[in-house]
Scaffold this motif. Structure first.
Motif, PDB file in Angstrom:
ATOM      1  N   HIS A  76       0.840  -1.204   0.000  1.00 54.07           N
ATOM      2  CA  HIS A  76       0.000   0.000   0.000  1.00 54.07           C
ATOM      3  C   HIS A  76       0.870   1.246   0.000  1.00 54.07           C
ATOM      4  O   HIS A  76       2.078   1.182   0.226  1.00 54.07           O
ATOM      5  CB  HIS A  76      -0.995   0.005   1.154  1.00 54.07           C
ATOM      6  CG  HIS A  76      -0.431   0.051   2.541  1.00 54.07           C
ATOM      7  ND1 HIS A  76       0.450  -0.881   3.048  1.00 54.07           N
ATOM      8  CD2 HIS A  76      -0.643   0.939   3.556  1.00 54.07           C
ATOM      9  CE1 HIS A  76       0.740  -0.583   4.300  1.00 54.07           C
ATOM     10  NE2 HIS A  76       0.101   0.516   4.634  1.00 54.07           N
ATOM     11  N   ASP A  80       5.789   4.442   5.191  1.00 52.62           N
ATOM     12  CA  ASP A  80       6.669   3.450   5.830  1.00 52.62           C
ATOM     13  C   ASP A  80       6.785   2.160   5.019  1.00 52.62           C
ATOM     14  O   ASP A  80       7.565   1.273   5.372  1.00 52.62           O
ATOM     15  CB  ASP A  80       6.223   3.148   7.273  1.00 52.62           C
ATOM     16  CG  ASP A  80       4.774   2.715   7.398  1.00 52.62           C
ATOM     17  OD1 ASP A  80       3.901   3.291   6.721  1.00 52.62           O
ATOM     18  OD2 ASP A  80       4.503   1.784   8.198  1.00 52.62           O
ATOM     19  N   HIS A  81       6.016   2.044   3.913  1.00 53.62           N
ATOM     20  CA  HIS A  81       6.050   0.814   3.110  1.00 53.62           C
ATOM     21  C   HIS A  81       6.692   0.991   1.731  1.00 53.62           C
ATOM     22  O   HIS A  81       6.898   0.010   1.026  1.00 53.62           O
ATOM     23  CB  HIS A  81       4.641   0.233   2.969  1.00 53.62           C
ATOM     24  CG  HIS A  81       4.090  -0.246   4.277  1.00 53.62           C
ATOM     25  ND1 HIS A  81       4.037  -1.566   4.636  1.00 53.62           N
ATOM     26  CD2 HIS A  81       3.629   0.453   5.346  1.00 53.62           C
ATOM     27  CE1 HIS A  81       3.547  -1.679   5.858  1.00 53.62           C
ATOM     28  NE2 HIS A  81       3.284  -0.459   6.311  1.00 53.62           N
ATOM     29  N   ASP A 163      -0.669  -4.113   6.606  1.00 56.28           N
ATOM     30  CA  ASP A 163      -1.402  -3.347   7.616  1.00 56.28           C
ATOM     31  C   ASP A 163      -2.894  -3.603   7.452  1.00 56.28           C
ATOM     32  O   ASP A 163      -3.456  -3.367   6.384  1.00 56.28           O
ATOM     33  CB  ASP A 163      -1.141  -1.843   7.448  1.00 56.28           C
ATOM     34  CG  ASP A 163       0.291  -1.454   7.736  1.00 56.28           C
ATOM     35  OD1 ASP A 163       1.123  -2.363   7.954  1.00 56.28           O
ATOM     36  OD2 ASP A 163       0.576  -0.244   7.751  1.00 56.28           O
ATOM     37  N   HIS A 219       5.265  -5.214  12.456  1.00 59.28           N
ATOM     38  CA  HIS A 219       4.732  -3.844  12.415  1.00 59.28           C
ATOM     39  C   HIS A 219       4.451  -3.373  13.852  1.00 59.28           C
ATOM     40  O   HIS A 219       3.389  -2.841  14.165  1.00 59.28           O
ATOM     41  CB  HIS A 219       3.465  -3.792  11.545  1.00 59.28           C
ATOM     42  CG  HIS A 219       3.221  -2.446  10.925  1.00 59.28           C
ATOM     43  ND1 HIS A 219       2.635  -1.423  11.618  1.00 59.28           N
ATOM     44  CD2 HIS A 219       3.503  -1.940   9.700  1.00 59.28           C
ATOM     45  CE1 HIS A 219       2.545  -0.354  10.831  1.00 59.28           C
ATOM     46  NE2 HIS A 219       3.071  -0.643   9.656  1.00 59.28           N
TER      47      HIS A 219
HETATM   48 ZN    ZN Z   1       2.633   0.585   8.041  1.00 58.48          ZN
END
Ligand code: ZN
Ligand code: ZN
Ligand code: ZN
Length: 245
Positions: A76, A80-81, A163, A219
């Motif tokens: 996504h 942070d990804h 997530d 995570h």
């Molecule tokens: Zn995340």
């Protein structure tokens, strides 16, 4: 296949800048509570696929001594990804990238100065990559389009939830059933209700309900006790943890 948890932290990472909680103090002292942001490396017979490109990707690749991957799959369009993708710049010029269309549009707009090789994927339609079968499935991380990843190597099956909260579509739950391994988002210990994520109790309950053989929580935020103490209660992953299936 071999999975390496390159980063097991949440978007903030541990230590959180400026925080002096027990987990952050352990992390600041170089202890196992230290967590980089989210990436998973999947390896099979010399091939390598990266699930998400963490903002900490440079250090993760240096630690693993890797200078080339066969592909990147983005779950996504959260910072942070994907934000570490630029760390490939001048390391690897042509990188095949896979994501759903809207996710891809957003990330490639951010990375307009780079020219990865775009492959728009469709949820629930398996594709082959590096000798492994990948299936992207929808999870629930409002309001952002997000997919989990099912990876098959022969009869071995690994699931990465990315997530998500617990409201995962039925079609996805069917795919996740009886996996050999689940890497599950569990941003906090039990007792917290985070709308976009599962807590540890929810993630472990999900794995149990789906008959998953082994679950590792990832995570993770600094709200957990220091890693060694937290391990007594929950199956937490740690950075650079390797799991062979
Ligand atoms: Zn995340
Ligand atoms: Zn802290
Ligand atoms: Zn996210």
């Amino acid at each position: 296949m071999r999975l390496t948890l390159l980063g097991t932290g949440d978007a903030i990472g541990t230590p959180k800048i400026g925080c002096k909680c027990p987990a952050c103090m352990d992390a600041l002292a170089g202890g196992p509570s230290r967590r980089m942001r989210f990436s998973v490396l999947v390896e099979s017979e010399g091939s390598r696929v990266l699930i998400d490109s963490s903002p900490d990707l440079r250090w993760q690749l240096l630690k693993k001594d890797i200078s080339k991957v066969d592909a990147v799959v983005w779950t996504h369009a959260h910072y942070d990804h994907y934000a570490g993708f630029g760390d490939f710049y001048r390391v690897q010029s042509h990188v095949d990238v896979y994501a759903l269309k809207n996710t891809m549009d957003y990330i490639l707009n951010y990375l307009y100065f780079l020219k990865p090789l775009r492959h728009d994927a469709t949820a629930y339609e398996p594709f082959e990559l590096a000798g492994l079968e990948f299936t992207l499935f929808k999870v629930n991380h409002p309001p952002t389009e997000t997919i989990g990843v099912l990876i098959k190597d022969g009869h071995k099956r690994a699931v990465i939830t990315s997530d998500t909260n617990l409201q995962i579509p039925e079609e996805s739950l069917d795919l996740m059933k009886n996996a050999d391994l689940m890497l599950a988002d569990a941003i906090t210990p039990p007792g917290y209700n985070i709308n976009k994520h599962m807590n540890a109790e929810e993630a472990i309950g999900l794995a149990r309900n789906l008959g998953v053989r082994d679950v590792k929580l990832t995570h993770l935020s600094h709200l957990y006790p220091p890693h060694q103490a937290a391990l007594k209660n929950w199956p937490l992953g740690h950075d650079m943890m390797e799991i062979v299936l």
